[in-house]
Design a protein around this motif. Structure first.
Motif, short mmCIF file in Angstrom:
data_model
loop_
_atom_site.label_atom_id
_atom_site.label_comp_id
_atom_site.label_asym_id
_atom_site.label_seq_id
_atom_site.Cartn_x
_atom_site.Cartn_y
_atom_site.Cartn_z
N TYR A 135 0.44 4.27 -2.52
CA TYR A 135 -0.85 4.97 -2.57
C TYR A 135 -0.81 6.27 -1.76
O TYR A 135 -0.19 6.35 -0.71
CB TYR A 135 -1.96 4.09 -1.99
CG TYR A 135 -2.38 2.99 -2.91
CD1 TYR A 135 -3.47 3.13 -3.76
CD2 TYR A 135 -1.69 1.78 -2.95
CE1 TYR A 135 -3.86 2.10 -4.62
CE2 TYR A 135 -2.06 0.75 -3.80
CZ TYR A 135 -3.15 0.93 -4.63
OH TYR A 135 -3.51 -0.08 -5.47
N ARG B 126 -5.57 6.65 -7.94
CA ARG B 126 -6.55 5.66 -8.40
C ARG B 126 -5.79 4.52 -9.06
O ARG B 126 -4.89 4.75 -9.86
CB ARG B 126 -7.52 6.24 -9.45
CG ARG B 126 -8.41 7.35 -8.98
CD ARG B 126 -9.48 6.89 -8.01
NE ARG B 126 -10.37 7.95 -7.61
CZ ARG B 126 -10.12 8.83 -6.66
NH1 ARG B 126 -8.98 8.81 -6.02
NH2 ARG B 126 -10.99 9.75 -6.35
N ASN B 127 -6.16 3.31 -8.70
CA ASN B 127 -5.60 2.12 -9.33
C ASN B 127 -6.75 1.21 -9.70
O ASN B 127 -7.52 0.82 -8.82
CB ASN B 127 -4.63 1.42 -8.39
CG ASN B 127 -3.91 0.27 -9.05
OD1 ASN B 127 -3.65 0.28 -10.24
ND2 ASN B 127 -3.60 -0.75 -8.27
N ALA C 11 0.80 -1.22 0.00
CA ALA C 11 0.00 0.00 0.00
C ALA C 11 0.84 1.28 0.00
O ALA C 11 0.30 2.36 -0.20
CB ALA C 11 -0.94 0.00 1.21
N PHE D 93 -7.09 -4.45 3.38
CA PHE D 93 -7.48 -5.31 2.28
C PHE D 93 -6.36 -6.30 1.96
O PHE D 93 -6.60 -7.51 1.82
CB PHE D 93 -7.83 -4.47 1.05
CG PHE D 93 -7.90 -5.27 -0.22
CD1 PHE D 93 -9.02 -6.04 -0.51
CD2 PHE D 93 -6.84 -5.27 -1.12
CE1 PHE D 93 -9.08 -6.80 -1.67
CE2 PHE D 93 -6.90 -6.02 -2.28
CZ PHE D 93 -8.02 -6.79 -2.55
N TYR D 94 -5.14 -5.81 1.83
CA TYR D 94 -4.02 -6.69 1.52
C TYR D 94 -3.75 -7.69 2.64
O TYR D 94 -3.41 -8.84 2.38
CB TYR D 94 -2.76 -5.90 1.18
CG TYR D 94 -2.68 -5.50 -0.27
CD1 TYR D 94 -2.65 -6.47 -1.28
CD2 TYR D 94 -2.63 -4.16 -0.66
CE1 TYR D 94 -2.57 -6.11 -2.62
CE2 TYR D 94 -2.54 -3.81 -1.99
CZ TYR D 94 -2.51 -4.79 -2.97
OH TYR D 94 -2.44 -4.44 -4.29
N ILE E 116 -6.59 0.05 2.32
CA ILE E 116 -5.86 -0.77 1.36
C ILE E 116 -4.92 -1.72 2.10
O ILE E 116 -4.80 -2.90 1.74
CB ILE E 116 -5.12 0.12 0.33
CG1 ILE E 116 -6.16 0.87 -0.52
CG2 ILE E 116 -4.18 -0.71 -0.55
CD1 ILE E 116 -5.59 2.00 -1.36
N THR F 143 -3.42 2.98 -13.77
CA THR F 143 -3.10 3.67 -12.52
C THR F 143 -2.95 5.16 -12.78
O THR F 143 -2.33 5.56 -13.76
CB THR F 143 -1.79 3.10 -11.92
OG1 THR F 143 -1.95 1.70 -11.72
CG2 THR F 143 -1.46 3.75 -10.58
N GLU G 124 -14.56 -0.65 -4.42
CA GLU G 124 -13.55 0.38 -4.18
C GLU G 124 -13.02 0.25 -2.76
O GLU G 124 -13.80 0.18 -1.80
CB GLU G 124 -14.14 1.77 -4.35
CG GLU G 124 -14.58 2.08 -5.76
CD GLU G 124 -15.16 3.48 -5.87
OE1 GLU G 124 -15.49 4.10 -4.83
OE2 GLU G 124 -15.31 3.95 -7.00
N ILE G 125 -11.70 0.23 -2.65
CA ILE G 125 -11.04 0.26 -1.34
C ILE G 125 -10.49 1.69 -1.24
O ILE G 125 -9.63 2.09 -2.04
CB ILE G 125 -9.89 -0.77 -1.26
CG1 ILE G 125 -10.31 -2.14 -1.78
CG2 ILE G 125 -9.34 -0.83 0.15
CD1 ILE G 125 -11.42 -2.80 -1.03
N PHE H 80 -8.31 2.04 -4.60
CA PHE H 80 -8.00 0.82 -5.33
C PHE H 80 -9.33 0.25 -5.80
O PHE H 80 -10.18 -0.11 -4.99
CB PHE H 80 -7.28 -0.15 -4.40
CG PHE H 80 -6.77 -1.42 -5.02
CD1 PHE H 80 -6.77 -1.63 -6.39
CD2 PHE H 80 -6.28 -2.43 -4.22
CE1 PHE H 80 -6.29 -2.81 -6.95
CE2 PHE H 80 -5.80 -3.62 -4.76
CZ PHE H 80 -5.81 -3.80 -6.13
N ARG I 127 -5.33 4.65 2.17
CA ARG I 127 -4.20 3.74 2.35
C ARG I 127 -4.43 2.77 3.51
O ARG I 127 -4.10 1.59 3.40
CB ARG I 127 -2.92 4.52 2.57
CG ARG I 127 -1.71 3.58 2.54
CD ARG I 127 -0.36 4.22 2.79
NE ARG I 127 -0.12 5.37 1.97
CZ ARG I 127 0.41 6.51 2.44
NH1 ARG I 127 0.71 6.64 3.71
NH2 ARG I 127 0.63 7.51 1.62
#
Length: 155
Positions: A59, A151-152, A56, A82-83, A79, A137, A72-73, A65, A76
């Protein structure tokens, strides 16, 4: 499972968003390239290490993301979470990477980068899975001069 969408669609989309050459600042592309290259090169190592913070790190604090299913995540911290959750469900990361196909300078100094990437993993039951697909990205230079992902999108 393999997922793939033709990268030319991403290139066409990015070209549609470009600024006429007279308005572009080519030095922004040169200035951003080391940060983009580093983020892309570090991704697979961070996946192997299960390092959610490193994944992350590129970001912006308020970066977004967008997953292939449209979720949408946002932010940071989200994110990172999420990871962490995603890596808890992955056995071993065998290989993969991010492959930069191109980038262009857009309005307001934004940089649109596109390419494809993915990873091959081995789940806890021994099943091998390969994910592969394009990404788009959007990078922005912050007030501190650091280039960060705002944005990714993965497809």
């Amino acid at each position: 499972m393999r997922t793939r969408i033709f990268p030319s669609l991403l290139g066409a989309a990015a070209l549609a968003l470009t600024v006429p050459p007279a308005l572009a600042a080519p030095n922004d592309l040169a200035a951003a390239k080391p940060a983009i290259d580093k983020a892309n090169a570090d991704w697979i190592g961070a996946m192997r290490a299960r390092d959610a913070r490193a994944l992350a790190a590129p970001y912006a604090e308020d970066g977004v993301f967008v997953l292939s299913d449209g979720r949408e995540i946002v932010g940071r911290k989200a994110i990172i979470d999420f990871y962490r959750q995603r890596m808890a469900n992955v056995g071993q990361v065998l290989g993969g990477g991010i492959h930069h196909d191109g980038m262009t300078l857009a309005r307001d100094g934004l940089i649109y980068e596109w390419g494809h990437g993915g990873a091959t993993t081995l789940d806890k039951a021994g099943k091998r899975t390969t994910s592969d697909g394009p990404y788009l990205t959007v990078w922005k230079r912050g007030a501190d001069g650091r280039w960060a992902i705002i944005r990714n999108l993965v497809f």
